[in-house]
Write a protein that holds these residues in place. Structure first.
Motif, PDB file in Angstrom:
ATOM      1  N   ASP A 176      -6.616  -2.024   3.564  1.00  0.00           N
ATOM      2  CA  ASP A 176      -6.590  -1.853   5.021  1.00  0.00           C
ATOM      3  C   ASP A 176      -7.425  -2.915   5.735  1.00  0.00           C
ATOM      4  O   ASP A 176      -7.101  -3.312   6.844  1.00  0.00           O
ATOM      5  CB  ASP A 176      -7.131  -0.478   5.413  1.00  0.00           C
ATOM      6  CG  ASP A 176      -6.162   0.644   5.104  1.00  0.00           C
ATOM      7  OD1 ASP A 176      -4.954   0.375   4.946  1.00  0.00           O
ATOM      8  OD2 ASP A 176      -6.622   1.797   5.020  1.00  0.00           O
TER       9      ASP A 176
ATOM     10  N   GLU B 260       0.286   3.840  -2.982  1.00  0.00           N
ATOM     11  CA  GLU B 260      -0.278   5.148  -2.640  1.00  0.00           C
ATOM     12  C   GLU B 260       0.610   6.275  -3.156  1.00  0.00           C
ATOM     13  O   GLU B 260       0.124   7.285  -3.681  1.00  0.00           O
ATOM     14  CB  GLU B 260      -0.468   5.248  -1.128  1.00  0.00           C
ATOM     15  CG  GLU B 260      -1.239   6.464  -0.698  1.00  0.00           C
ATOM     16  CD  GLU B 260      -1.700   6.350   0.739  1.00  0.00           C
ATOM     17  OE1 GLU B 260      -2.830   6.774   1.014  1.00  0.00           O
ATOM     18  OE2 GLU B 260      -0.942   5.841   1.581  1.00  0.00           O
TER      19      GLU B 260
ATOM     20  N   TRP C  29      -9.036   4.907  -5.917  1.00  0.00           N
ATOM     21  CA  TRP C  29      -8.009   4.685  -4.898  1.00  0.00           C
ATOM     22  C   TRP C  29      -8.640   4.507  -3.522  1.00  0.00           C
ATOM     23  O   TRP C  29      -8.192   3.682  -2.730  1.00  0.00           O
ATOM     24  CB  TRP C  29      -6.962   5.797  -4.867  1.00  0.00           C
ATOM     25  CG  TRP C  29      -5.989   5.539  -3.756  1.00  0.00           C
ATOM     26  CD1 TRP C  29      -5.836   6.240  -2.605  1.00  0.00           C
ATOM     27  CD2 TRP C  29      -5.089   4.435  -3.670  1.00  0.00           C
ATOM     28  NE1 TRP C  29      -4.885   5.658  -1.805  1.00  0.00           N
ATOM     29  CE2 TRP C  29      -4.410   4.530  -2.433  1.00  0.00           C
ATOM     30  CE3 TRP C  29      -4.790   3.366  -4.504  1.00  0.00           C
ATOM     31  CZ2 TRP C  29      -3.449   3.611  -2.022  1.00  0.00           C
ATOM     32  CZ3 TRP C  29      -3.834   2.445  -4.096  1.00  0.00           C
ATOM     33  CH2 TRP C  29      -3.172   2.573  -2.868  1.00  0.00           C
TER      34      TRP C  29
ATOM     35  N   SER D 172      -7.666   1.429  -1.342  1.00  0.00           N
ATOM     36  CA  SER D 172      -7.044   1.674  -0.047  1.00  0.00           C
ATOM     37  C   SER D 172      -7.860   1.068   1.093  1.00  0.00           C
ATOM     38  O   SER D 172      -7.316   0.424   1.995  1.00  0.00           O
ATOM     39  CB  SER D 172      -6.879   3.185   0.164  1.00  0.00           C
ATOM     40  OG  SER D 172      -6.327   3.460   1.412  1.00  0.00           O
TER      41      SER D 172
ATOM     42  N   LYS E 198       0.795  -1.218   0.000  1.00  0.00           N
ATOM     43  CA  LYS E 198       0.000   0.000   0.000  1.00  0.00           C
ATOM     44  C   LYS E 198       0.838   1.284   0.000  1.00  0.00           C
ATOM     45  O   LYS E 198       0.541   2.201  -0.769  1.00  0.00           O
ATOM     46  CB  LYS E 198      -0.991   0.009   1.159  1.00  0.00           C
ATOM     47  CG  LYS E 198      -1.917   1.209   1.087  1.00  0.00           C
ATOM     48  CD  LYS E 198      -2.915   1.232   2.206  1.00  0.00           C
ATOM     49  CE  LYS E 198      -3.660   2.547   2.185  1.00  0.00           C
ATOM     50  NZ  LYS E 198      -4.408   2.767   3.377  1.00  0.00           N
TER      51      LYS E 198
END
Length: 170
Positions: A103, A17, A95, A99, A13
């Motif tokens: 998570d 990101e 995104w 994301s 990630k």
């Protein structure tokens, strides 16, 4: 007992990101005319390439894995965007979906087999193609990442060819 945090969230990630932020910053600065430029002769435009990248995110995360996000509903139904600001919004929306999933997913979630939809299989058959097998979430995440790396390289090369600063992730 608490489940272990996903290795995707801790390993992949942060880099993805960073890539996301760099590409969004680059897209935001592109003009309508620059987005219309072809990546190379007889190939899609930069706008079409970016739309293709967004479509892959939507297809795999929402279509295959069922990650829901209202702004993604109908994406690809001939309602493609035309301006950089709209592309940025779609990259940011997709995104958020990615994301959130990274998570939330546990190691057990990553091993879950995700079968293709019946509609997808029917489309493949209609195209004369073989049906697709199920994939693990982990395979799908890597597939989307490698797709973005590949097409991001095309975009970077095209931008450089036209003398436009490309995105950097370091």
């Amino acid at each position: 007992m608490t489940e272990q945090v996903s290795p995707l969230a801790t390993f992949y990630k942060p880099g993805w990101e960073n890539y996301q932020q760099a590409i969004v910053k680059t897209i935001a600065a592109l003009s309508h005319e620059q987005l219309a430029l072809p990546v190379t002769t007889h190939y899609r435009s930069m706008r079409e390439l970016l739309e293709h990248m967004i479509s892959a995110r939507v297809n795999w995360f929402s279509g295959w894995m069922g990650e829901e996000n209202a702004p993604l509903v109908g994406w690809g139904d001939e309602s493609y965007v035309t301006e950089a600001a709209e592309l940025v919004v779609m990259f940011e929306e997709t995104w958020r979906v990615i994301s959130s999933a990274l998570d939330r997913w546990t190691p057990a979630d990553l091993e879950q087999l995700i079968p293709p939809s019946a509609a997808h299989q029917a489309w493949l058959r209609n195209q004369g193609l073989e049906e697709e097998s199920a994939h693990t979430r982990q395979w799908i995440v890597w597939h989307v990442m490698e797709h973005e790396i590949h097409h991001g390289g095309e975009l970077s090369l095209a931008l450089g060819t036209y003398g436009v600063d490309s995105f950097y992730t370091w």
